[in-house]
Design a protein around this motif. Structure first.
Motif, PDB file in Angstrom:
ATOM      1  N   TRP A   1       0.836  -1.188   0.000  1.00  0.00           N
ATOM      2  CA  TRP A   1       0.000   0.000   0.000  1.00  0.00           C
ATOM      3  C   TRP A   1       0.871   1.238   0.000  1.00  0.00           C
ATOM      4  CZ3 TRP A   1      -0.339   4.145   3.265  1.00  0.00           C
ATOM      5  CH2 TRP A   1      -1.402   4.996   3.048  1.00  0.00           C
ATOM      6  N   ALA A   2       0.486   2.217  -0.796  1.00  0.00           N
ATOM      7  CA  ALA A   2       1.203   3.488  -0.839  1.00  0.00           C
ATOM      8  C   ALA A   2       0.179   4.613  -0.909  1.00  0.00           C
ATOM      9  CB  ALA A   2       2.121   3.544  -2.053  1.00  0.00           C
ATOM     10  N   PRO A   3       0.496   5.780  -0.334  1.00  0.00           N
ATOM     11  CA  PRO A   3      -0.407   6.925  -0.441  1.00  0.00           C
ATOM     12  C   PRO A   3      -0.551   7.361  -1.901  1.00  0.00           C
ATOM     13  CG  PRO A   3       1.424   7.384   1.065  1.00  0.00           C
ATOM     14  CD  PRO A   3       1.665   6.054   0.463  1.00  0.00           C
ATOM     15  N   ALA A   4      -1.629   8.052  -2.202  1.00  0.00           N
ATOM     16  CA  ALA A   4      -1.930   8.449  -3.587  1.00  0.00           C
ATOM     17  C   ALA A   4      -0.790   9.228  -4.245  1.00  0.00           C
ATOM     18  CB  ALA A   4      -3.236   9.235  -3.624  1.00  0.00           C
ATOM     19  N   PRO A   5      -0.180  10.225  -3.595  1.00  0.00           N
ATOM     20  CA  PRO A   5       0.911  10.943  -4.265  1.00  0.00           C
ATOM     21  C   PRO A   5       2.090  10.037  -4.621  1.00  0.00           C
ATOM     22  CG  PRO A   5       0.179  12.184  -2.348  1.00  0.00           C
ATOM     23  CD  PRO A   5      -0.509  10.865  -2.318  1.00  0.00           C
ATOM     24  N   LEU A   6       2.393   9.091  -3.752  1.00  0.00           N
ATOM     25  CA  LEU A   6       3.493   8.177  -4.037  1.00  0.00           C
ATOM     26  C   LEU A   6       3.126   7.212  -5.161  1.00  0.00           C
ATOM     27  CD1 LEU A   6       6.315   7.310  -3.244  1.00  0.00           C
ATOM     28  CD2 LEU A   6       5.312   5.800  -1.541  1.00  0.00           C
ATOM     29  N   ARG A   7       1.872   6.773  -5.229  1.00  0.00           N
ATOM     30  CA  ARG A   7       1.440   5.910  -6.337  1.00  0.00           C
ATOM     31  C   ARG A   7       1.535   6.648  -7.667  1.00  0.00           C
ATOM     32  NH1 ARG A   7      -3.933   3.607  -3.771  1.00  0.00           N
ATOM     33  NH2 ARG A   7      -4.023   5.818  -3.450  1.00  0.00           N
ATOM     34  N   ARG A   8       1.132   7.932  -7.684  1.00  0.00           N
ATOM     35  CA  ARG A   8       1.239   8.723  -8.918  1.00  0.00           C
ATOM     36  C   ARG A   8       2.696   8.892  -9.325  1.00  0.00           C
ATOM     37  NH1 ARG A   8      -3.038  11.621  -6.417  1.00  0.00           N
ATOM     38  NH2 ARG A   8      -1.552  13.160  -5.619  1.00  0.00           N
ATOM     39  N   TRP A   9       3.573   9.115  -8.357  1.00  0.00           N
ATOM     40  CA  TRP A   9       4.996   9.258  -8.650  1.00  0.00           C
ATOM     41  C   TRP A   9       5.555   7.965  -9.231  1.00  0.00           C
ATOM     42  CZ3 TRP A   9       9.699   7.219  -7.159  1.00  0.00           C
ATOM     43  CH2 TRP A   9      10.814   7.987  -7.462  1.00  0.00           C
ATOM     44  N   HIS A  10       5.146   6.823  -8.644  1.00  0.00           N
ATOM     45  CA  HIS A  10       5.589   5.533  -9.172  1.00  0.00           C
ATOM     46  C   HIS A  10       5.099   5.346 -10.607  1.00  0.00           C
ATOM     47  CE1 HIS A  10       6.156   3.504  -4.975  1.00  0.00           C
ATOM     48  NE2 HIS A  10       7.191   4.237  -5.330  1.00  0.00           N
ATOM     49  N   ALA A  11       3.830   5.687 -10.875  1.00  0.00           N
ATOM     50  CA  ALA A  11       3.279   5.526 -12.226  1.00  0.00           C
ATOM     51  C   ALA A  11       3.992   6.446 -13.210  1.00  0.00           C
ATOM     52  CB  ALA A  11       1.776   5.811 -12.212  1.00  0.00           C
ATOM     53  N   ARG A  12       4.285   7.665 -12.811  1.00  0.00           N
ATOM     54  CA  ARG A  12       4.955   8.639 -13.670  1.00  0.00           C
ATOM     55  C   ARG A  12       6.371   8.205 -14.028  1.00  0.00           C
ATOM     56  NH1 ARG A  12       5.766  13.485 -10.614  1.00  0.00           N
ATOM     57  NH2 ARG A  12       3.632  13.078 -10.044  1.00  0.00           N
ATOM     58  N   HIS A  13       7.054   7.566 -13.103  1.00  0.00           N
ATOM     59  CA  HIS A  13       8.454   7.192 -13.321  1.00  0.00           C
ATOM     60  C   HIS A  13       8.615   5.723 -13.706  1.00  0.00           C
ATOM     61  CE1 HIS A  13       9.988  11.061 -12.124  1.00  0.00           C
ATOM     62  NE2 HIS A  13       9.152  11.041 -11.102  1.00  0.00           N
ATOM     63  N   GLY A  14       7.529   5.021 -13.918  1.00  0.00           N
ATOM     64  CA  GLY A  14       7.607   3.659 -14.452  1.00  0.00           C
ATOM     65  C   GLY A  14       7.891   2.573 -13.434  1.00  0.00           C
ATOM     66  N   PHE A  15       7.642   2.817 -12.158  1.00  0.00           N
ATOM     67  CA  PHE A  15       7.818   1.770 -11.167  1.00  0.00           C
ATOM     68  C   PHE A  15       6.551   0.939 -11.077  1.00  0.00           C
ATOM     69  CE2 PHE A  15      10.854   4.967  -9.680  1.00  0.00           C
ATOM     70  CZ  PHE A  15      11.980   4.192  -9.528  1.00  0.00           C
ATOM     71  N   SER A  16       6.708  -0.371 -11.006  1.00  0.00           N
ATOM     72  CA  SER A  16       5.528  -1.247 -10.857  1.00  0.00           C
ATOM     73  C   SER A  16       5.945  -2.492 -10.099  1.00  0.00           C
ATOM     74  CB  SER A  16       4.956  -1.608 -12.228  1.00  0.00           C
ATOM     75  OG  SER A  16       5.903  -2.400 -12.934  1.00  0.00           O
ATOM     76  N   ASP A  17       4.956  -3.289  -9.744  1.00  0.00           N
ATOM     77  CA  ASP A  17       5.239  -4.540  -9.030  1.00  0.00           C
ATOM     78  C   ASP A  17       5.850  -5.461  -9.968  1.00  0.00           C
ATOM     79  OD1 ASP A  17       4.253  -3.499  -6.736  1.00  0.00           O
ATOM     80  OD2 ASP A  17       2.280  -4.413  -6.947  1.00  0.00           O
TER      81      ASP A  17
END
Length: 106
Positions: free
Chosen positions: A90-106
């Protein structure tokens, strides 16, 4: 007014009291707390001369460290993480958006 304060003092002595091997008294005037909380701190320790409490504390601390190292960190934490599944990530919404923007995924 700080210059009017007595300086820090530490003293130890052998009191003429049966069962007490040593007494220690410390008076601290310089400490990290704001001046309005306390002007000074006093500490008094009485020692009966035996090491049984120290040995008991050392044995308890050793047992606690061993339990933490081998039981909790090697067995319980991985088991709970496996059972919890995706909830562990689980990650907070801003951190999830940052991950999506920079290409991080499971």
């Amino acid at each position: 007014m700080a210059s009017d304060r007595p300086r820090t003092s530490i003293s130890a002595w052998r009191p003429p009291v049966p069962g007490i091997a040593e007494a220690f008294h410390a008076h601290f005037t310089n400490h990290a707390y704001p001046a309005h909380t306390h002007d000074a701190w006093d500490l008094m320790i009485l020692d009966d001369g035996s090491l049984s409490f120290v040995r008991m504390l050392g044995a308890g601390l050793t047992l606690t460290i061993l339990l933490d190292t081998f039981l909790i960190r090697l067995v319980l934490v991985p088991s709970v993480m496996r059972l919890a599944g995706s909830v562990n990530r689980w990650a907070p919404a801003p951190l999830r958006r940052w991950h999506a923007r920079h290409g991080f995924s499971d």
